[in-house]
Write a protein that holds these residues in place. Structure first.
Motif, PDB file in Angstrom:
ATOM      1  N   ALA B  38      12.508   1.345 -18.138  1.00 52.90           N
ATOM      2  CA  ALA B  38      11.942   0.265 -18.871  1.00 52.90           C
ATOM      3  C   ALA B  38      12.843   0.583 -20.212  1.00 52.90           C
ATOM      4  N   PHE B  39      13.458   1.214 -19.765  1.00 51.21           N
ATOM      5  CA  PHE B  39      14.457   1.532 -21.207  1.00 51.21           C
ATOM      6  C   PHE B  39      16.202   0.807 -20.802  1.00 51.21           C
ATOM      7  N   ARG B  40      16.411   0.040 -21.368  1.00 53.39           N
ATOM      8  CA  ARG B  40      17.716  -0.157 -21.514  1.00 53.39           C
ATOM      9  C   ARG B  40      18.827  -0.125 -22.840  1.00 53.39           C
ATOM     10  N   CYS B  41      19.267  -0.011 -23.152  1.00 56.11           N
ATOM     11  CA  CYS B  41      20.123   0.739 -24.239  1.00 56.11           C
ATOM     12  C   CYS B  41      20.598  -0.804 -24.630  1.00 56.11           C
ATOM     13  N   PRO B  42      20.286  -1.575 -26.009  1.00 55.01           N
ATOM     14  CA  PRO B  42      21.497  -2.592 -26.218  1.00 55.01           C
ATOM     15  C   PRO B  42      23.152  -2.601 -25.903  1.00 55.01           C
ATOM     16  N   CYS B  43      23.430  -1.548 -26.414  1.00 53.94           N
ATOM     17  CA  CYS B  43      24.800  -1.587 -26.505  1.00 53.94           C
ATOM     18  C   CYS B  43      25.288  -2.097 -28.175  1.00 53.94           C
ATOM     19  N   SER B  44      24.799  -2.319 -28.949  1.00 50.76           N
ATOM     20  CA  SER B  44      24.740  -3.080 -29.716  1.00 50.76           C
ATOM     21  C   SER B  44      24.944  -3.222 -31.163  1.00 50.76           C
ATOM     22  N   LYS B  45      25.031  -3.676 -32.152  1.00 53.08           N
ATOM     23  CA  LYS B  45      24.279  -3.274 -33.305  1.00 53.08           C
ATOM     24  C   LYS B  45      22.842  -3.040 -33.256  1.00 53.08           C
ATOM     25  N   GLU B  46      21.878  -3.633 -32.319  1.00 53.65           N
ATOM     26  CA  GLU B  46      20.773  -3.253 -32.177  1.00 53.65           C
ATOM     27  C   GLU B  46      19.871  -2.131 -31.581  1.00 53.65           C
ATOM     28  N   HIS B 154      28.669   2.409 -30.814  1.00 52.01           N
ATOM     29  CA  HIS B 154      27.162   1.798 -30.137  1.00 52.01           C
ATOM     30  C   HIS B 154      27.189   1.560 -28.406  1.00 52.01           C
ATOM     31  N   LYS B 155      28.480   1.288 -28.176  1.00 54.46           N
ATOM     32  CA  LYS B 155      29.054   1.338 -26.988  1.00 54.46           C
ATOM     33  C   LYS B 155      29.147   2.599 -26.098  1.00 54.46           C
ATOM     34  N   VAL B 156      29.004   3.591 -26.633  1.00 57.25           N
ATOM     35  CA  VAL B 156      29.529   5.193 -25.744  1.00 57.25           C
ATOM     36  C   VAL B 156      27.991   5.207 -24.951  1.00 57.25           C
ATOM     37  N   ALA B 157      26.952   4.766 -25.167  1.00 58.57           N
ATOM     38  CA  ALA B 157      25.343   5.157 -24.597  1.00 58.57           C
ATOM     39  C   ALA B 157      25.626   4.419 -23.007  1.00 58.57           C
ATOM     40  N   CYS B 158      26.354   3.572 -23.404  1.00 54.93           N
ATOM     41  CA  CYS B 158      26.246   2.594 -22.017  1.00 54.93           C
ATOM     42  C   CYS B 158      27.942   2.522 -21.352  1.00 54.93           C
ATOM     43  N   ASP B 159      28.526   3.675 -21.698  1.00 52.59           N
ATOM     44  CA  ASP B 159      29.756   4.051 -21.137  1.00 52.59           C
ATOM     45  C   ASP B 159      31.016   2.627 -21.105  1.00 52.59           C
ATOM     46  N   LYS B 160      30.930   1.811 -21.992  1.00 52.06           N
ATOM     47  CA  LYS B 160      30.869   0.552 -22.212  1.00 52.06           C
ATOM     48  C   LYS B 160      32.417   0.712 -23.061  1.00 52.06           C
ATOM     49  N   SER B 161      32.622   1.251 -23.764  1.00 56.71           N
ATOM     50  CA  SER B 161      33.834   1.722 -24.810  1.00 56.71           C
ATOM     51  C   SER B 161      34.576   1.613 -23.843  1.00 56.71           C
ATOM     52  N   SER B 162      36.148   1.639 -25.412  1.00 65.26           N
ATOM     53  CA  SER B 162      37.871   1.816 -24.416  1.00 65.26           C
ATOM     54  C   SER B 162      37.432   3.617 -24.432  1.00 65.26           C
ATOM     55  N   LEU B 163      37.299   4.162 -25.766  1.00 68.93           N
ATOM     56  CA  LEU B 163      37.262   5.578 -25.655  1.00 68.93           C
ATOM     57  C   LEU B 163      37.512   6.226 -24.571  1.00 68.93           C
ATOM     58  N   PRO B 164      38.976   7.121 -24.731  1.00 67.16           N
ATOM     59  CA  PRO B 164      39.272   7.700 -23.080  1.00 67.16           C
ATOM     60  C   PRO B 164      37.686   8.997 -23.028  1.00 67.16           C
ATOM     61  N   PHE B 165      37.351   8.848 -21.758  1.00 68.91           N
ATOM     62  CA  PHE B 165      36.314   9.484 -21.058  1.00 68.91           C
ATOM     63  C   PHE B 165      35.942  10.516 -21.563  1.00 68.91           C
ATOM     64  N   SER B 166      36.687  11.734 -21.981  1.00 65.84           N
ATOM     65  CA  SER B 166      36.724  13.326 -22.489  1.00 65.84           C
ATOM     66  C   SER B 166      36.242  12.982 -23.971  1.00 65.84           C
ATOM     67  N   GLU B 167      36.328  12.076 -24.883  1.00 63.75           N
ATOM     68  CA  GLU B 167      36.299  11.874 -25.663  1.00 63.75           C
ATOM     69  C   GLU B 167      34.404  11.035 -25.988  1.00 63.75           C
ATOM     70  N   SER B 168      34.164  10.201 -25.224  1.00 64.27           N
ATOM     71  CA  SER B 168      32.940   9.116 -25.457  1.00 64.27           C
ATOM     72  C   SER B 168      32.195  10.211 -24.520  1.00 64.27           C
ATOM     73  N   ASP B 169      32.502  11.282 -23.621  1.00 59.89           N
ATOM     74  CA  ASP B 169      31.654  12.587 -22.760  1.00 59.89           C
ATOM     75  C   ASP B 169      31.385  13.252 -24.152  1.00 59.89           C
ATOM     76  N   GLU B 170      32.061  13.127 -24.911  1.00 60.75           N
ATOM     77  CA  GLU B 170      31.569  14.298 -25.914  1.00 60.75           C
ATOM     78  C   GLU B 170      30.709  13.826 -27.402  1.00 60.75           C
ATOM     79  N   LEU B 171      31.085  12.709 -27.551  1.00 60.79           N
ATOM     80  CA  LEU B 171      30.514  12.217 -28.289  1.00 60.79           C
ATOM     81  C   LEU B 171      29.026  12.228 -27.838  1.00 60.79           C
ATOM     82  N   LYS B 172      28.738  11.648 -25.911  1.00 66.47           N
ATOM     83  CA  LYS B 172      27.261  11.217 -26.073  1.00 66.47           C
ATOM     84  C   LYS B 172      26.298  13.038 -25.894  1.00 66.47           C
TER      85      LYS B 172
END
Lengths: 316, 309
Positions: B38-46, B154-172
């Motif tokens: 059921a859970f789909r993170c919207p990856c936005s300001k919401e 807010h896009k990090v949770a869906c892996d849709k950000s333009s950050l490098p993989f190592s950074e977004s992985d670390e943030l998650k």
């Protein structure tokens, strides 16, 4: 059917060992689930805090649960601060006695948490993550104090090649963890053996009598449950029938509050008398009215099973 | 057959522990199903609102179900409009809050379990906090990352950000770690508080340990017997009534308790240390109706603590 009976008898006879084995197995299974499914080392400055919480929080919970499951805790605690006077003796004596009783209870309660910690250390994930964030490891591995060294250390649990590179001179963190785990297991077993030997050595009760005593405690507890249920059924039947038929209740004897208090005291050993439980003592001293009932005895660790015979106490 | 009886008895003796373990497993299963299906993170300001709703609404639902399933709630509230004296007896205004507090504590078990399991999993918290727009929090999370972290967290949770993989992985990983530490804190605090409350309650108990055990057995037995006798009398009465209706006969008298007797028997039980009554019906039968109206006591009634209808 016969074989099932034999198996059940075996289980009943070796309840304690089975209980400890099941606790250890559940702990090991829980640790496997945690470290493979839930635990993800953050690989940054929060490594130490994160892994310590995974190591220590379950240990703490298991420690609390072990206290709650031990029947002696509730026997000790129930009514201690109650305003009713007949529940307590002198306050100073009670304090010293309480401390004397708490030590073996705490030692027993520590088995499950220490098992968790030992199994977690054998699994190596938690320690590796924690050590990569500790300042001791930094001092050992970062001899040249390069600024990036600490950052690299933080990333060690997430990167196997890096880990092999950095710890080539020393034992890897995983090996260290497993060594500490084995050492912990060996020391727990040694301490357990020594303390059991000491308590048996100091026991004024002989081996065969102790064996009989354990069986008596178990039987008495089983029969207590059966008799309590019978008594409760008869009392409930009388009350409900009187309620529905609007008749007067027939007299029904049930033990008074004082009688219940008398058999709920913690058991103390007195070498002059030979009572195998508080109920035995109560019954043999004219329903607790004899002066002999109030005679002080010793609290022996080897006889702790007398009060622990009830398992289903706090409802757990 | 004997062996099965022994095994059954073994499990019945530990039914509370088994019940709680089953509830924990059900919560874990439910949480997994929710977060996968059921859970789909919207990856936005919401993100923040979405994550918090998923975290707290099931907890609220479980709390309400906990209130519903506790029979003490209904004993307290049934007939309260018609007779407010029931909830606030003279001279004992705190009685209602005391009982309601007990019911709430019992009902809080399931929501706390849900919260701890959800926080240990990390999915909901990760989504929620990646959408939190508090500058201090963003400073703490993004402090050694690139500038884009501030806008694209807010896009990090869906892996849709333009950050490098190592950074977004670390943030998650950081967000998950925070969630899990918070989860452990919730579990440890709850365990400590429940141990302290149980110990305090036991300490102040006016009833000795073995008598408490007997009391629980009596309470279970009385409940079973009440069910049986309700069935019996209901059958007798309905048989008589229908027989008279169809065969046009005069009804023979069947004695049933009066309205006031039912009211008195439905009161919540309060223990009185000078008497030895194990339930309201026991008290009613031994002392008659005046015993109920002179009720003075207060103490923790462990007898009613764990009733489930």
């Amino acid at each position: 059917m016969d074989r099932l009976h034999k198996a059940l008898d075996f289980c009943m006879r070796h309840q304690t060992i089975l209980r400890y084995s099941i606790v250890s197995l559940l702990t090991a299974a829980g640790e496997q689930i945690f470290s493979s499914v839930v635990f993800k080392c953050p690989c940054n400055s929060g490594n130490m805090l994160y892994s310590s919480s995974f190591l220590l929080a379950p240990a703490f919970i298991l420690w609390l649960l072990s206290y709650m499951v031990n029947a002696r805790t509730w026997r000790l605690l129930t009514g201690r601060c109650s305003p009713e006077k007949h529940l307590q003796g002198s306050p100073c004596g009670a304090c010293a006695r309480l401390c004397q009783l708490l030590v073996p209870m705490t030692a027993k309660a520590l088995v499950a948490p220490l098992t968790w910690i030992a199994v977690a250390l054998l699994g190596a994930n938690f320690y590796e993550c924690a050590a990569s964030g500790s300042s001791l490891t930094k001092r050992l591995f970062c001899k040249d104090n390069a600024p990036d060294c600490q950052k690299q250390l933080f990333k060690m649990p997430c990167d196997e090649k890096l880990s092999a590179e950095i710890s080539s001179e020393w034992l890897s963190l995983q090996a260290q963890s497993q060594l500490i785990g084995w050492f912990l297991i060996a020391s727990i077993l040694t301490v357990a053996l020594i303390s059991t030997c000491v308590s048996r050595c100091c026991s004024p009760v002989s081996y065969l009598q102790l064996k009989f005593w354990k069986i008596y405690s178990q039987k008495e507890h089983e029969l207590f449950e059966i008799k309590a249920k019978e008594h409760a059924t008869k009392l409930a039947e009388r009350n409900i029938n009187c309620f529905f038929e609007a008749t007067d209740p027939a007299p029904f004897h049930t033990p008074s509050n004082e009688d219940w208090q008398k058999i709920s005291f913690l058991y103390t050993f007195n070498s002059q008398e030979q009572y195998y439980s508080m109920i035995h003592k109560y019954v043999s001293t004219n329903r607790g009215n004899n002066a002999k009932f109030k005679e002080e005895g010793q609290d022996l660790t080897v006889l702790a099973f007398v009060d622990e015979a009830q398992t289903d106490v706090s409802g757990l | 057959m004997d062996a099965f009886q022994t095994i059954l008895k073994f499990f019945m003796n530990r039914k509370t522990a088994i019940g709680y373990s089953f509830m924990a497993l059900l919560t874990m299963g439910g949480e997994r199903v929710f977060s996968l299906v059921a859970f789909r993170c919207p990856c936005s300001k919401e993100n923040f609102r979405y994550g918090l709703v998923f975290l707290f609404s099931p907890a609220l639902v479980l709390l309400v179900i906990g209130y519903f399933l506790n029979s003490k709630t209904w004993k307290l509230f049934t007939g309260c409009w018609v007779n407010p004296r029931k909830m606030f007896p003279t001279g004992n205004v705190c009685h209602f809050f005391y009982v309601f507090g007990q019911i709430t504590l019992n009902a809080l078990v399931a929501p706390v379990m849900w919260l701890s399991v959800a926080l240990l999993n990390g999915t909901f918290y990760e989504c929620a906090m990646s959408g939190l727009e508090n500058p201090a929090y963003l400073q703490a999370v993004c402090h050694s990352k690139s500038e884009r972290c501030w806008e694209e967290l807010h896009k990090v949770a869906c892996d849709k950000s333009s950050l490098p993989f190592s950074e977004s992985d670390e943030l998650k990983r950081t967000l998950q770690a925070q969630s899990q530490i918070l989860g452990w804190c919730v579990i440890v605090t709850t365990a400590l508080l429940s141990l302290l409350t149980t110990c305090c309650a036991s300490c102040q108990s006016k009833v000795s340990h073995l008598q408490l055990m007997f009391w629980r057995v009596y309470e279970g037995t009385e409940k079973e017997q009440l069910e049986q006798i309700f069935q019996l009398y209901a059958t007798k009465l309905s048989e008589r009534n229908l027989k008279c209706f169809f065969e046009n006969k005069e009804p023979e008298p069947i004695s049933l308790p009066a309205f006031q007797a039912w009211e008195d028997a439905s009161q919540l039980y309060s223990f009185s240390s000078s008497k030895q009554h194990y339930s309201t019906i026991h008290k009613l039968v031994e002392e008659g109706q005046k015993g109920i109206s002179e009720e003075r006591e207060t103490m923790l009634d462990l007898a009613d603590r764990r009733e489930i209808p």
